[in-house]
Design an enzyme around this catalytic site. Structure first.
Site, mmCIF file in Angstrom:
data_model
loop_
_atom_site.group_PDB
_atom_site.id
_atom_site.type_symbol
_atom_site.label_atom_id
_atom_site.label_comp_id
_atom_site.label_asym_id
_atom_site.label_seq_id
_atom_site.Cartn_x
_atom_site.Cartn_y
_atom_site.Cartn_z
ATOM 1 N N SER A 58 9.828 124.605 -87.536
ATOM 2 C CA SER A 58 9.558 125.019 -86.338
ATOM 3 C C SER A 58 8.254 125.112 -85.923
ATOM 4 O O SER A 58 7.533 125.717 -85.502
ATOM 5 C CB SER A 58 9.977 126.528 -86.065
ATOM 6 O OG SER A 58 9.376 126.954 -87.211
ATOM 7 N N LYS A 103 5.722 132.010 -88.431
ATOM 8 C CA LYS A 103 5.821 131.682 -87.909
ATOM 9 C C LYS A 103 3.954 132.102 -87.299
ATOM 10 O O LYS A 103 4.022 132.807 -88.285
ATOM 11 C CB LYS A 103 6.906 132.966 -87.078
ATOM 12 C CG LYS A 103 8.358 132.346 -87.197
ATOM 13 C CD LYS A 103 8.518 131.141 -86.098
ATOM 14 C CE LYS A 103 9.782 131.057 -86.158
ATOM 15 N NZ LYS A 103 10.381 130.235 -87.487
#
Lengths: 434, 109
Positions: free
Chosen positions: B27, B64
């Site tokens: 991701s 993230k």
């Protein structure tokens, strides 16, 4: 005795220690267990030696044997871990390095506690805010909760540390030194909980009606001196706020080194005992080299299980070395013949250990005419030991070892619930999901 | 050895608060962080919007980018297949560390 009085003192002593240190370390790098009840077991998964705050809240007690509470722990969803000393040692180093810049001098007292020294501000203001900031800093940097006790002496700092944990309003920091009237707090600490008071001495105190720290401080000095000499007197002076115990910032050179373990199952053959003792001796020799010391004598001891009812057996034997050494091969050669004396085929052994004695600094050997090997060969041995130690440090203990230590070792310590080498080995570091 | 370059002095701001983590997942590819990379993170830094951070979400470490969006903080992936995560929606979620460096071992083609 040169003790400084409490009043007007600017020097403060602090005691900082990790709350439930082992349990806290287990949660630091494992988000899956953070905030869950967790206990850490002693060697061979014997009994509970550390509990997270959540486990305490469930009423799990310290020292409970694992086999007795195993079911109950499972039922309550408690996370159970074997002692992971590599992890605790690494976190300890991080903790001490973090504390260092906050004090003027630091004495590392044990794996999870340190004394510090600092100057009180001129206006005698409380160091409570300083303590709260330090506590917050350690929690942010390392994820470890600590308690901070502050006082004019070591004994009072230790006492304040206890109050920091037990007083509801203290929130982990307690400054005894800035209080106008510390007496009620001293009276709240039972005599058994005063640092330096053993079981016998506390019984003696109680017989005299001395039941708490305040009463001990105020009892006649002469009586205390007659019972336990200058040690007792010093303790009382410390309670009165006079610093008598200096900070020991340099660790004293160790005089002895011991490595011993209980076996996960009883040993009944001499070859197994040989492997176990060779393993402990290798470990002890590695310690010596790290401390830059050599041993002049080796004692090997063995004993059976004192709890299982059969006749108890315990024995030891000592050998002196012609020349002090920290070479594993030399130590093995000297110590292993002792096993023929110690081993008895009808006595199952529960524990063995080695004690290295008459330790001396490495440098003292250089001028000795009795060197067993030519100097060049001696240097090669030293280089070999250094290489082995490095390999074992980097790739895990036991990567390179002497064949005498054995390959299949059923006696080895049971650690069925060991967490990974999260901070010390690259192949065991935690995973982050992206 | 004076003058020899030390990688750890270059990459580690503070040893006590530095932790190594192994990356699993894709991701963050567009931000230059790939599956299998070694990540050097620091727990002692105050996380700021715009930084790539390690968060504790549902008992896992999650990597993230921390982003301030319409007055609220959220975690954004660097990959179109991963929707942003609103921090408020997770019970007990918190930012655990700030990611500082990526170490990647090159493989032979």
């Amino acid at each position: 005795m040169s003790c400084e009085p409490w009043s007007g003192r600017r020097q403060a002593i602090v005691l900082i220690d990790g709350n439930n240190f082992y349990a806290s370390c287990e949660a630091v790098l494992d988000p899956a267990v953070l905030g869950r009840p967790l206990v850490v077991l002693s060697n061979n998964d014997g009994c509970i030696v550390s509990r997270s705050a959540e486990a305490r809240a469930l009423g799990i007690r310290m020292g409970q044997p694992y086999f007795q509470v195993r079911r109950e722990l499972e039922r309550q969803g408690v996370v159970v871990r074997s002692s992971n000393y590599a992890l605790y040692a690494d976190m300890s180093q991080r903790l001490m390095a973090t504390l260092e810049p906050w004090v003027e001098a630091l004495e590392i007292y044990s794996i999870d506690e340190a004394f510090g020294q600092l100057s009180r501000p001129a206006d005698q203001r409380s160091l409570h805010d300083w303590g709260r900031r330090l506590r917050h800093h350690v929690l942010c940097q390392l994820g470890l909760p600590v308690a901070i006790g502050i006082g004019p002496s070591k004994v009072l700092a230790k006492l304040a540390n206890r109050l920091a944990k037990t007083t509801a309003r203290a929130t982990g920091v307690f400054d005894l030194g800035s209080m106008d009237d510390p007496d009620p707090h001293l009276a709240a600490v039972a005599i058994e909980d005063v640092w330096g008071i053993g079981r016998q001495l506390s019984r003696w105190c109680r017989l005299r009606g001395v039941a708490d720290a305040k009463a001990l401080r105020d009892m006649p000095s002469g009586e205390l001196r007659r019972r336990c000499g200058v040690v007792g007197l010093r303790l009382q002076q410390e309670l009165r706020g006079m610093a008598c115990l200096p900070l020991e910032t340099l660790p004293a050179a160790k005089r002895e080194t011991c490595v011993s373990r209980s076996f996960s199952q009883p040993i009944t053959s001499q070859s197994e005992l040989r492997e176990a003792v060779a393993t402990y001796l290798s470990r002890a020799a590695e310690k010596l080299r790290r401390q830059q010391q050599r041993a002049g004598a080796i004692t090997v001891f063995v004993r059976s299980n004192p709890f299982n009812g059969t006749s108890f057996y315990s024995n030891s034997a000592t050998v002196s070395l012609p020349l002090a050494s920290n070479d594993t091969a030399v130590l093995l050669q000297a110590a292993l013949p002792l096993l023929a004396v110690l081993f008895s085929p009808h006595k199952p052994l529960h524990k063995a250990g080695v004690l290295l004695q008459q330790l001396q600094g490495e440098e003292t050997l250089q001028h000795n005419l009795l060197l067993p090997l030519p100097l060049k060969q001696q240097h090669r041995r030293t280089a070999l030991m250094a290489t082995i130690d490095q390999l074992n440090r980097h790739y895990g203990s036991g990567t390179v070892q002497w064949a005498a230590a054995g390959m299949q070792t059923p006696w080895r310590m049971r650690r069925s619930r060991l967490s990974g080498a999260a901070t010390t080995r690259l192949d065991a570091i935690p995973v982050v999901r992206a | 050895m004076p003058g020899s370059a030390s990688l750890s002095a270059q990459l580690i701001r503070c040893h006590a608060s530095t932790v190594l983590l192994r990356v699993s997942g894709e991701s963050m590819q567009a931000a230059g962080i790939d599956h299998g990379d070694l990540l050097i993170v620091d727990r002692g830094l105050e996380p700021r919007p715009g930084q790539i951070v390690v968060a504790c979400l549902d008992g896992c470490f999650t990597l993230k980018r921390l982003v301030a969006h319409q007055g609220r903080l959220r975690l954004e992936a660097a990959h179109p297949a991963y929707p942003p995560l609103e921090l408020d929606c997770f019970d007990g979620a918190r930012i655990w560390a700030v990611a500082l460096h990526v170490v990647r071992t090159l493989k032979a083609p």
